[in-house]
Write a protein that holds these residues in place. Structure first.
Motif, PDB file in Angstrom:
ATOM      1  N   ARG A  24      40.029  78.017  24.417  1.00 54.82           N
ATOM      2  CA  ARG A  24      40.842  77.406  25.459  1.00 54.82           C
ATOM      3  C   ARG A  24      40.314  77.649  26.863  1.00 54.82           C
ATOM      4  O   ARG A  24      40.781  77.030  27.804  1.00 54.82           O
ATOM      5  CB  ARG A  24      42.287  77.929  25.383  1.00 54.82           C
ATOM      6  CG  ARG A  24      42.981  77.500  24.120  1.00 54.82           C
ATOM      7  CD  ARG A  24      44.453  77.877  24.163  1.00 54.82           C
ATOM      8  NE  ARG A  24      45.147  77.293  23.024  1.00 54.82           N
ATOM      9  CZ  ARG A  24      45.607  76.046  22.986  1.00 54.82           C
ATOM     10  NH1 ARG A  24      45.448  75.260  24.018  1.00 54.82           N
ATOM     11  NH2 ARG A  24      46.212  75.587  21.913  1.00 54.82           N
ATOM     12  N   ASP A  25      39.428  78.563  27.012  1.00 54.50           N
ATOM     13  CA  ASP A  25      38.950  78.858  28.357  1.00 54.50           C
ATOM     14  C   ASP A  25      37.522  79.366  28.250  1.00 54.50           C
ATOM     15  O   ASP A  25      37.097  79.865  27.208  1.00 54.50           O
ATOM     16  CB  ASP A  25      39.838  79.913  29.022  1.00 54.50           C
ATOM     17  CG  ASP A  25      39.658  79.951  30.527  1.00 54.50           C
ATOM     18  OD1 ASP A  25      38.940  79.084  31.056  1.00 54.50           O
ATOM     19  OD2 ASP A  25      40.234  80.833  31.170  1.00 54.50           O
ATOM     20  N   TRP A  26      36.777  79.226  29.328  1.00 53.55           N
ATOM     21  CA  TRP A  26      35.411  79.750  29.329  1.00 53.55           C
ATOM     22  C   TRP A  26      35.466  81.253  29.568  1.00 53.55           C
ATOM     23  O   TRP A  26      36.331  81.769  30.270  1.00 53.55           O
ATOM     24  CB  TRP A  26      34.578  79.040  30.395  1.00 53.55           C
ATOM     25  CG  TRP A  26      35.100  79.235  31.779  1.00 53.55           C
ATOM     26  CD1 TRP A  26      36.142  78.585  32.348  1.00 53.55           C
ATOM     27  CD2 TRP A  26      34.635  80.163  32.739  1.00 53.55           C
ATOM     28  NE1 TRP A  26      36.356  79.040  33.614  1.00 53.55           N
ATOM     29  CE2 TRP A  26      35.439  80.018  33.886  1.00 53.55           C
ATOM     30  CE3 TRP A  26      33.613  81.103  32.757  1.00 53.55           C
ATOM     31  CZ2 TRP A  26      35.244  80.769  35.024  1.00 53.55           C
ATOM     32  CZ3 TRP A  26      33.422  81.857  33.899  1.00 53.55           C
ATOM     33  CH2 TRP A  26      34.235  81.677  35.008  1.00 53.55           C
ATOM     34  N   HIS A  27      34.538  81.972  28.981  1.00 58.07           N
ATOM     35  CA  HIS A  27      34.581  83.437  29.027  1.00 58.07           C
ATOM     36  C   HIS A  27      33.432  84.051  29.808  1.00 58.07           C
ATOM     37  O   HIS A  27      33.296  85.258  29.852  1.00 58.07           O
ATOM     38  CB  HIS A  27      34.546  83.992  27.587  1.00 58.07           C
ATOM     39  CG  HIS A  27      35.741  83.604  26.777  1.00 58.07           C
ATOM     40  ND1 HIS A  27      36.963  84.213  26.896  1.00 58.07           N
ATOM     41  CD2 HIS A  27      35.907  82.638  25.849  1.00 58.07           C
ATOM     42  CE1 HIS A  27      37.837  83.659  26.064  1.00 58.07           C
ATOM     43  NE2 HIS A  27      37.219  82.697  25.410  1.00 58.07           N
ATOM     44  N   SER A  28      32.609  83.219  30.394  1.00 53.71           N
ATOM     45  CA  SER A  28      31.432  83.754  31.086  1.00 53.71           C
ATOM     46  C   SER A  28      31.826  84.514  32.347  1.00 53.71           C
ATOM     47  O   SER A  28      32.855  84.257  32.960  1.00 53.71           O
ATOM     48  CB  SER A  28      30.474  82.622  31.448  1.00 53.71           C
ATOM     49  OG  SER A  28      30.012  81.983  30.286  1.00 53.71           O
TER      50      SER A  28
ATOM     51  N   ALA B  18      27.801  88.837  15.378  1.00 55.96           N
ATOM     52  CA  ALA B  18      27.985  90.233  15.785  1.00 55.96           C
ATOM     53  C   ALA B  18      28.152  90.359  17.290  1.00 55.96           C
ATOM     54  O   ALA B  18      28.789  91.309  17.777  1.00 55.96           O
ATOM     55  CB  ALA B  18      26.794  91.065  15.318  1.00 55.96           C
ATOM     56  N   ALA B  19      27.603  89.395  18.038  1.00 56.07           N
ATOM     57  CA  ALA B  19      27.710  89.411  19.500  1.00 56.07           C
ATOM     58  C   ALA B  19      28.942  88.670  20.010  1.00 56.07           C
ATOM     59  O   ALA B  19      29.101  88.501  21.219  1.00 56.07           O
ATOM     60  CB  ALA B  19      26.448  88.807  20.113  1.00 56.07           C
ATOM     61  N   GLY B  20      29.816  88.220  19.111  1.00 57.93           N
ATOM     62  CA  GLY B  20      31.045  87.555  19.526  1.00 57.93           C
ATOM     63  C   GLY B  20      31.077  86.069  19.256  1.00 57.93           C
ATOM     64  O   GLY B  20      32.087  85.407  19.517  1.00 57.93           O
ATOM     65  N   GLY B  21      29.967  85.513  18.791  1.00 58.65           N
ATOM     66  CA  GLY B  21      29.950  84.108  18.435  1.00 58.65           C
ATOM     67  C   GLY B  21      29.683  83.181  19.607  1.00 58.65           C
ATOM     68  O   GLY B  21      29.542  83.592  20.764  1.00 58.65           O
ATOM     69  N   ALA B  22      29.622  81.895  19.294  1.00 53.98           N
ATOM     70  CA  ALA B  22      29.230  80.877  20.271  1.00 53.98           C
ATOM     71  C   ALA B  22      30.188  80.760  21.447  1.00 53.98           C
ATOM     72  O   ALA B  22      29.825  80.217  22.492  1.00 53.98           O
ATOM     73  CB  ALA B  22      29.088  79.525  19.581  1.00 53.98           C
ATOM     74  N   ALA B  23      31.420  81.240  21.291  1.00 53.61           N
ATOM     75  CA  ALA B  23      32.366  81.193  22.406  1.00 53.61           C
ATOM     76  C   ALA B  23      31.954  82.109  23.552  1.00 53.61           C
ATOM     77  O   ALA B  23      32.496  82.001  24.654  1.00 53.61           O
ATOM     78  CB  ALA B  23      33.765  81.572  21.927  1.00 53.61           C
TER      79      ALA B  23
END
Length: 653
Positions: free
Chosen positions: A206-210, A118-123
């Motif tokens: 493909r890319d980090w999202h932090s 629900a929070a967007g998953g491990a990515a």
């Protein structure tokens, strides 16, 4: 409640608290309490066992009990007691439980998985978690920021080098740079996978999202553009240069392994050093690798529970800090009890001082890169961490030794004084471990999504240094003190409080600064003192106590408030008000009465909440000792000042 707090009742509370504290003292005179963080460290310990294929199923089962117990009602795991869902902590906890053997269709696992998805998953996890996922092959390495190991070759004068960041960032990052260069794969002998935690297939990440906790702005976007350019550029680095950088990183780590206390004496750095040696092919029984593994095992804490043995892993240990703070409480208790004075320090404090003397740091650590001519002298937080003493511990230990009046400690106190004076930053404040470690733009590099890559001056640490210098009373130190006081005045918030970098939060910061202002001789009617004391009174709870939640670190979060009063924060507020000259105010009496009313039968206090911070908004701490020695200190000081003709504390701390 107030009517019941007679002098005899107060004395009984003090004596029972003092007896409890003496009952947990180690035979050699020191004290060490548990230091608990959140679920991430014990989860990482389990994952490290699977990474190395060194699985201890019995230990893993004990850690599993701890992880399951602290799962929150929202289905995932929080960063602190009763906190909100955190995606990174929850992914690590779920992964660890699955590695331990918990079935994915077990109710607690299903609840956790639903919350994560629900929070967007491990990515959507943070950088440190993404590195863990990359090491296990769950996401490609392009899902992590570019971190060329050649960074270790840059000089201290370079815009970005390992010498420009904090000690904790330096020790965690250097072995991680080697891992990023070698890109090893976890052994993962049982083939545990967590594909079910991804909204999109992991290989398509493909890319980090932090994003940095400081926000998404032009600095962050600029560094992400640099990150994109570094990836193809890394392929052009000559093999010889890369090997030179790896060798330099290994040499850095090896020099700072710190025996069984570990690299930097903090878990993330220690775990990264273990994985680094493993990736380099160093045998597990090699002294370097074996000692690094032992340093991790020493962080484990085991408890017998009705459901069986429960184990968790601490982020580090705090014996110097605990011993010194408890020593101040013991001295305060002894000031009047039985006709004794602090000039006749209890034997327990003498034993503590002797133990502390044996841990004085007399070598040049990383701090000397910025201060090559400064002589060493001070203390670290842990049993040993000689490359990384800190001025906060040094000031607290120095004040204890000076107050004890033991001539055997005088030379060490003087060395500490000289070192602290030399560690003052250009703006007048003090950071914890380094000088002028405040290159703000570095907090926006992709790796620093926790927003705490640096160690700039803070109000609580600066206050402790001022308190120490004022207590010693050297006239030639006054210019340094005045610069520090000016910096503190500039940092006071509009409502009168001060931010607490290392303790929660504004109550901690405000108490710390009020102690320093008192030690520096500021009058109780000084505007800064009045505003701070008025703020403390304004956030007092109806029951007479004080409390503050970790939500106060969130942007716009409530300051100085929590849904209930807490022992450590009530003690800080009472100590702060007394330092402001308000010992006879009703607010202080009500706070003291709250502490007396909430003392346990055994003589201590209960406090399950986290009460300190590692990185604001990212990593929080629960010092188990705070609920013991700070209330004892507050009750004893109240007794002593109430019986005195003076409202001044008389000591720096």
């Amino acid at each position: 409640m107030l009517d019941a707090l007679t002098p005899n009742t107060l004395e009984d509370c003090i004596e029972r608290a003092g007896a409890w504290l003496e009952g947990v003292r180690q035979p050699d005179g020191h004290l060490v309490f548990e230091l608990e963080s959140d679920v991430t460290i014990p989860s990482e310990y389990v994952l490290l066992m699977h990474y190395l294929d060194e699985i201890d199923d019995g230990l893993a089962a004990e850690i599993g009990r701890y992880i399951r117990r602290i799962q929150a009602d929202h289905g995932g795991w929080a960063l602190y007691h009763d906190g909100a869902f955190d995606i990174s902590a929850s992914v690590k906890a779920y992964f660890a439980l699955k590695a331990i053997g918990d079935a994915p269709d077990a109710p607690h696992m299903m609840r956790a998985r639903e919350a994560i998805l629900a929070a967007g998953g491990a990515a959507k996890t943070n950088v440190f978690t993404r590195f863990q996922l990359a090491l296990f092959g769950f996401v490609p390495w392009r899902a992590t920021p570019a971190m060329p190991v050649e960074l270790v070759l840059l000089p201290a004068t370079a815009p970005f080098s390992i010498w420009k960041v904090s000690y904790w960032s330096r020790t965690v990052t250097v072995p991680l740079l080697v891992l990023a260069a070698l890109r090893p794969s976890a052994r993962n002998p049982r083939g545990v996978r967590i594909d079910e935690l991804f909204v999109v297939p992991p290989e398509q990440v493909r890319d980090w999202h932090s994003r940095s906790v400081l926000g998404d702005n032009w600095k962050g976007r600029g560094f992400r553009a640099i990150d994109a350019m570094l990836r193809p550029a890394e392929k052009l680095i000559p093999r010889a240069t890369r090997q030179k950088a790896i060798d330099a990183a290994v040499a850095f780590v090896t020099e700072r392994l710190n025996g069984v206390d570990g690299l930097g004496a903090i878990y993330p750095a220690m775990a990264n050093s273990v994985m680094m040696f493993d990736a380099l092919g160093v045998a597990a029984d090699d002294p370097r690798a074996a000692t690094a593994r032992e340093s991790l095992r020493r962080l484990l804490v085991r408890h017998e529970t009705p459901d069986g043995v429960e184990t968790y892993c601490q982020p580090c240990v705090s014996p110097v800090w605990d011993t010194a703070l408890a020593g101040h409480a013991v001295l305060e208790r002894a000031q009047e009890a039985g006709g004794r004075t602090v000039g006749e320090a209890p034997a327990a404090v003498g034993a503590a001082n002797e133990w502390l003397l044996g841990r004085e740091v007399r070598v040049r650590g990383d701090w000397s890169v910025a201060a090559p001519d400064l002589a060493p002298g001070g203390w670290a937080f842990q049993y040993r961490n000689d490359h990384y003493p800190d001025v906060d511990d040094t000031a607290v230990v120095g004040m204890l030794m000076h107050r004890s009046g033991d001539p055997a400690t005088a030379a060490a106190v003087e060395r500490a004084r000289v070192w602290i004076l030399g560690m003052q930053s250009a703006n007048g404040g003090w950071g914890a471990f380094d000088i002028d470690n405040n290159t703000d733009f570095l907090n926006y590099v992709p790796f620093a999504d926790h927003g705490a890559l640096l160690d700039p001056p803070t109000a609580d640490v600066t206050a402790r240094c001022i308190s120490f210098l004022c207590q010693l009373g050297h006239a030639e130190d006054r210019p340094s003190i005045e610069r520090g006081l000016a910096w503190l005045r500039s940092e006071q918030e509009a409502d009168g409080a001060w931010f607490g970098r290392w303790g929660t939060n504004y109550i901690y910061g405000t108490w710390s600064v009020l102690c320093a202002l008192n030690a520096a001789g500021l009058a109780s009617d000084d505007p800064a003192v009045v505003r701070a004391a008025d703020w403390l009174v304004s956030v007092q709870n109806e029951d007479g106590g004080w409390g503050e939640g970790q939500e106060s670190y969130d942007a716009g979060g409530p300051r100085g408030t929590y849904r209930c009063s807490l022992p450590s924060q009530t003690a800080w507020a009472v100590l702060g008000l007394m330092a402001a000259g308000r010992v006879r105010d009703e607010a202080v009496s009500r706070g003291v009465a709250w502490l007396a009313a909430h003392q346990t039968e055994a003589g201590s206090w209960d406090e399950p909440q986290h009460n300190a911070v590692g990185f604001p908004r990212v990593f929080y701490l629960r010092y188990h000792g705070y609920r013991h020695y700070f209330p004892l200190m507050a009750l004893s000081r109240f007794r002593n000042l109430s019986a005195s003709n003076s409202a001044r504390v008389g000591w720096g701390f």
